[in-house]
Design an enzyme around this catalytic site. Structure first.
Site, short mmCIF file in Angstrom:
data_model
loop_
_atom_site.label_atom_id
_atom_site.label_comp_id
_atom_site.label_asym_id
_atom_site.label_seq_id
_atom_site.Cartn_x
_atom_site.Cartn_y
_atom_site.Cartn_z
N GLY A 66 0.82 -1.20 0.00
CA GLY A 66 0.00 0.00 0.00
C GLY A 66 0.85 1.25 0.00
O GLY A 66 1.94 1.29 -0.58
N CYS A 67 0.36 2.30 0.67
CA CYS A 67 1.09 3.58 0.72
C CYS A 67 2.51 3.35 1.24
O CYS A 67 2.71 2.83 2.33
CB CYS A 67 0.35 4.55 1.63
N PHE A 68 3.49 3.76 0.44
CA PHE A 68 4.88 3.39 0.78
C PHE A 68 5.51 4.21 1.89
O PHE A 68 6.55 3.83 2.42
CB PHE A 68 5.78 3.37 -0.45
#
Length: 220
Positions: A66-68
């Site tokens: 997901g969001c890194f």
């Protein structure tokens, strides 16, 4: 490795999924480390020299969850992880920019690539940290972050990493009611993300020190 790309995109972007996952997942505005085993990995005492070996002596690992931003900060805190970088991988377009990846048309996923010291932290331990940061049973989604660019993945660099990941998936599957859908593929070209994405949460004053267990807030 290509030079980091630059863009004029706004600096402050919300990782919506982190704000909306249910309490059963341990998610909300912040996410701590849930697993006692993972907490032990994060707080493990290693000699300072283990975090300072030449990068050439380390091994590569590449993960997506997901969001890194939050994923990178989690791995920054792991003793034995020497270097982290966020970027885009497993896609088709060369030199993708953030806006391209967000469109979902390039095939890339947001990912974190790291160099680690295998004498200080094992590849399996890194996988344990990865699974603690995500729901491995949601396809092309982490929380409200939806799309192929948010799919979870393990991108192996060696045959040994592939075998370890396959065995780990088998070990973990009984712990979930739904099927694990984490992508397992050979590592391909990794494109570093724009400068402002690199170590974004650390630059926003969240602690990246080895051993830190502070909950991670995935926002700018």
């Amino acid at each position: 490795m290509p030079a980091l790309l630059r863009t004029n995109l706004p600096r402050y972007i919300i990782c919506s999924g982190i704000f909306s996952w249910g309490s059963a997942m341990g998610m909300g505005p912040v996410k701590g480390f849930n697993s006692p085993e993972v907490k032990e990995i994060i707080t493990k005492k290693v000699d300072d020299s283990a975090n300072k070996i030449p990068k050439e002596e380390g091994e590569l690992a590449t993960f997506a969850a997901g969001c890194f931003w939050g994923v990178e900060l989690a791995f920054q805190r792991v003793p034995g992880v020497l270097h982290t970088m966020v970027g885009y991988t497993a896609g088709e377009k060369d030199f993708p920019a953030y806006k391209d990846v967000c469109s979902g048309t390039t095939g890339h996923t947001e990912a974190v690539q790291m160099i680690f010291n295998p004498t200080a932290v094992s590849y399996k331990e890194l996988l344990m940290v990865l699974f603690d940061r995500m729901d491995p049973t949601t396809l092309n989604r982490q929380g409200n972050d939806r799309g192929t660019q948010y799919r979870s993945g393990v991108y192996y660099h060696t045959d040994d990493q592939k075998k370890i990941a396959e065995q780990f998936f088998q070990e973990m599957q009984p712990k979930y009611a739904d099927k694990i859908v984490v992508e397992l593929k050979k590592a391909s070209k990794f494109w570093p993300a724009e400068d402002y994405h690199q170590k974004y949460l650390e630059k926003g004053s969240q602690k990246a020190a080895k051993g830190c267990l502070d909950p991670i807030k995935c926002y700018g």
